[in-house]
Scaffold this motif. Sequence first.
Motif, PDB file in Angstrom:
ATOM      1  N   ASP A  54      19.113 -34.477 -17.104  1.00 29.20           N
ATOM      2  CA  ASP A  54      18.954 -35.857 -16.658  1.00 29.20           C
ATOM      3  C   ASP A  54      17.673 -35.969 -15.824  1.00 29.20           C
ATOM      4  OD1 ASP A  54      21.378 -36.928 -17.736  1.00 29.20           O
ATOM      5  OD2 ASP A  54      22.469 -35.910 -16.124  1.00 29.20           O
ATOM      6  N   ASP A  55      16.901 -37.029 -16.064  1.00 30.25           N
ATOM      7  CA  ASP A  55      15.634 -37.214 -15.356  1.00 30.25           C
ATOM      8  C   ASP A  55      15.806 -37.224 -13.844  1.00 30.25           C
ATOM      9  OD1 ASP A  55      14.199 -37.303 -17.695  1.00 30.25           O
ATOM     10  OD2 ASP A  55      14.195 -39.495 -17.809  1.00 30.25           O
ATOM     11  N   TYR A  56      16.869 -37.887 -13.355  1.00 32.00           N
ATOM     12  CA  TYR A  56      17.053 -37.983 -11.913  1.00 32.00           C
ATOM     13  C   TYR A  56      17.308 -36.607 -11.302  1.00 32.00           C
ATOM     14  CZ  TYR A  56      22.143 -37.495 -12.286  1.00 32.00           C
ATOM     15  OH  TYR A  56      23.409 -37.019 -12.525  1.00 32.00           O
ATOM     16  N   GLU A  57      17.979 -35.724 -12.018  1.00 29.87           N
ATOM     17  CA  GLU A  57      18.236 -34.393 -11.478  1.00 29.87           C
ATOM     18  C   GLU A  57      16.952 -33.573 -11.415  1.00 29.87           C
ATOM     19  OE1 GLU A  57      21.660 -32.095 -12.238  1.00 29.87           O
ATOM     20  OE2 GLU A  57      22.744 -33.794 -13.097  1.00 29.87           O
ATOM     21  N   ALA A  58      16.163 -33.619 -12.456  1.00 37.14           N
ATOM     22  CA  ALA A  58      14.890 -32.905 -12.460  1.00 37.14           C
ATOM     23  C   ALA A  58      14.001 -33.422 -11.330  1.00 37.14           C
ATOM     24  CB  ALA A  58      14.191 -33.062 -13.810  1.00 37.14           C
ATOM     25  N   ARG A  59      13.971 -34.731 -11.152  1.00 34.48           N
ATOM     26  CA  ARG A  59      13.167 -35.337 -10.089  1.00 34.48           C
ATOM     27  C   ARG A  59      13.673 -34.901  -8.709  1.00 34.48           C
ATOM     28  NH1 ARG A  59      14.218 -40.396 -11.174  1.00 34.48           N
ATOM     29  NH2 ARG A  59      15.903 -40.457  -9.659  1.00 34.48           N
ATOM     30  N   ASP A  60      14.986 -34.909  -8.515  1.00 37.12           N
ATOM     31  CA  ASP A  60      15.558 -34.542  -7.218  1.00 37.12           C
ATOM     32  C   ASP A  60      15.324 -33.070  -6.882  1.00 37.12           C
ATOM     33  OD1 ASP A  60      16.404 -37.151  -7.035  1.00 37.12           O
ATOM     34  OD2 ASP A  60      18.528 -36.707  -7.352  1.00 37.12           O
ATOM     35  N   TRP A  61      15.522 -32.175  -7.855  1.00 40.04           N
ATOM     36  CA  TRP A  61      15.295 -30.747  -7.612  1.00 40.04           C
ATOM     37  C   TRP A  61      13.809 -30.479  -7.361  1.00 40.04           C
ATOM     38  CZ3 TRP A  61      18.851 -27.584  -6.101  1.00 40.04           C
ATOM     39  CH2 TRP A  61      20.170 -27.739  -6.521  1.00 40.04           C
ATOM     40  N   SER A  62      12.936 -31.154  -8.087  1.00 41.36           N
ATOM     41  CA  SER A  62      11.493 -30.987  -7.872  1.00 41.36           C
ATOM     42  C   SER A  62      11.115 -31.402  -6.459  1.00 41.36           C
ATOM     43  CB  SER A  62      10.700 -31.829  -8.867  1.00 41.36           C
ATOM     44  OG  SER A  62      10.892 -31.370 -10.165  1.00 41.36           O
ATOM     45  N   ALA A  63      11.662 -32.514  -6.005  1.00 45.13           N
ATOM     46  CA  ALA A  63      11.379 -32.997  -4.652  1.00 45.13           C
ATOM     47  C   ALA A  63      11.928 -32.028  -3.608  1.00 45.13           C
ATOM     48  CB  ALA A  63      11.971 -34.388  -4.464  1.00 45.13           C
ATOM     49  N   LYS A  64      13.114 -31.500  -3.850  1.00 47.61           N
ATOM     50  CA  LYS A  64      13.721 -30.567  -2.903  1.00 47.61           C
ATOM     51  C   LYS A  64      12.821 -29.357  -2.667  1.00 47.61           C
ATOM     52  CE  LYS A  64      17.631 -27.386  -2.379  1.00 47.61           C
ATOM     53  NZ  LYS A  64      17.944 -27.568  -0.993  1.00 47.61           N
ATOM     54  N   TYR A  65      12.218 -28.839  -3.731  1.00 49.24           N
ATOM     55  CA  TYR A  65      11.387 -27.647  -3.614  1.00 49.24           C
ATOM     56  C   TYR A  65       9.902 -27.955  -3.456  1.00 49.24           C
ATOM     57  CZ  TYR A  65      15.559 -25.055  -4.753  1.00 49.24           C
ATOM     58  OH  TYR A  65      16.821 -24.528  -4.731  1.00 49.24           O
ATOM     59  N   GLY A  66       9.532 -29.227  -3.537  1.00 52.18           N
ATOM     60  CA  GLY A  66       8.132 -29.603  -3.357  1.00 52.18           C
ATOM     61  C   GLY A  66       7.230 -29.108  -4.475  1.00 52.18           C
ATOM     62  N   GLU A 120       7.724 -31.256 -11.717  1.00 50.40           N
ATOM     63  CA  GLU A 120       8.802 -31.039 -12.696  1.00 50.40           C
ATOM     64  C   GLU A 120       8.422 -29.932 -13.665  1.00 50.40           C
ATOM     65  OE1 GLU A 120      10.970 -34.100 -14.892  1.00 50.40           O
ATOM     66  OE2 GLU A 120      10.503 -35.454 -13.224  1.00 50.40           O
ATOM     67  N   GLU A 121       7.155 -29.886 -14.023  1.00 53.19           N
ATOM     68  CA  GLU A 121       6.685 -28.859 -14.960  1.00 53.19           C
ATOM     69  C   GLU A 121       6.903 -27.453 -14.383  1.00 53.19           C
ATOM     70  OE1 GLU A 121       2.315 -27.796 -15.997  1.00 53.19           O
ATOM     71  OE2 GLU A 121       2.960 -29.379 -17.390  1.00 53.19           O
ATOM     72  N   ARG A 122       6.562 -27.276 -13.113  1.00 51.88           N
ATOM     73  CA  ARG A 122       6.751 -25.969 -12.476  1.00 51.88           C
ATOM     74  C   ARG A 122       8.240 -25.629 -12.359  1.00 51.88           C
ATOM     75  NH1 ARG A 122       5.138 -23.774  -6.663  1.00 51.88           N
ATOM     76  NH2 ARG A 122       5.557 -21.588  -7.070  1.00 51.88           N
ATOM     77  N   LEU A 123       9.044 -26.618 -12.014  1.00 50.71           N
ATOM     78  CA  LEU A 123      10.490 -26.400 -11.928  1.00 50.71           C
ATOM     79  C   LEU A 123      11.050 -25.985 -13.283  1.00 50.71           C
ATOM     80  CD1 LEU A 123      13.139 -26.613 -10.267  1.00 50.71           C
ATOM     81  CD2 LEU A 123      13.309 -28.950 -11.140  1.00 50.71           C
ATOM     82  N   ARG A 124      10.663 -26.695 -14.342  1.00 50.81           N
ATOM     83  CA  ARG A 124      11.147 -26.362 -15.682  1.00 50.81           C
ATOM     84  C   ARG A 124      10.708 -24.956 -16.100  1.00 50.81           C
ATOM     85  NH1 ARG A 124      13.474 -30.555 -18.303  1.00 50.81           N
ATOM     86  NH2 ARG A 124      13.181 -32.612 -17.377  1.00 50.81           N
ATOM     87  N   ALA A 125       9.495 -24.576 -15.729  1.00 52.96           N
ATOM     88  CA  ALA A 125       9.010 -23.229 -16.048  1.00 52.96           C
ATOM     89  C   ALA A 125       9.843 -22.177 -15.322  1.00 52.96           C
ATOM     90  CB  ALA A 125       7.541 -23.093 -15.676  1.00 52.96           C
ATOM     91  N   ALA A 126      10.169 -22.424 -14.060  1.00 51.80           N
ATOM     92  CA  ALA A 126      10.978 -21.477 -13.285  1.00 51.80           C
ATOM     93  C   ALA A 126      12.379 -21.346 -13.874  1.00 51.80           C
ATOM     94  CB  ALA A 126      11.050 -21.917 -11.825  1.00 51.80           C
ATOM     95  N   VAL A 127      12.986 -22.468 -14.235  1.00 51.75           N
ATOM     96  CA  VAL A 127      14.320 -22.434 -14.845  1.00 51.75           C
ATOM     97  C   VAL A 127      14.259 -21.702 -16.182  1.00 51.75           C
ATOM     98  CG1 VAL A 127      16.165 -23.848 -15.853  1.00 51.75           C
ATOM     99  CG2 VAL A 127      15.178 -24.478 -13.639  1.00 51.75           C
TER     100      VAL A 127
END
Length: 59
Positions: A20-32, A35-42
Motif C-alpha cells: 500500500d502506498d501509504y505504508e511505503a510512505r510512512d515507513w520511508s518517513a520513519k527512517y528518513g 521509497e526507492e531506498r526502502l524498497r531496495a533494503a526490503v
Amino acid sequence: MSDDRSQAGGQDHQRISLSDDYEARDWSAKYGVSEERLRAAVGKVGNMVDDVERELRGR
C-alpha cells in the motif's frame, strides 16, 4: 491482500508491507529515506522491521 485497518497490533508492527502506498510512505518517513531506498533494503534483507532498520543504518 491489503491490511485490514480494523485489526490493530500483532505482526503489522514486525513487518514492513510495501503493498500500500501509504505504508511505503510512512515507513520511508520513519527512517528518513526515499521509497526507492526502502524498497531496495526490503528486497535485500526481507520485510522484518529489525532487519530493514539494520540495513538502512548500515549495521
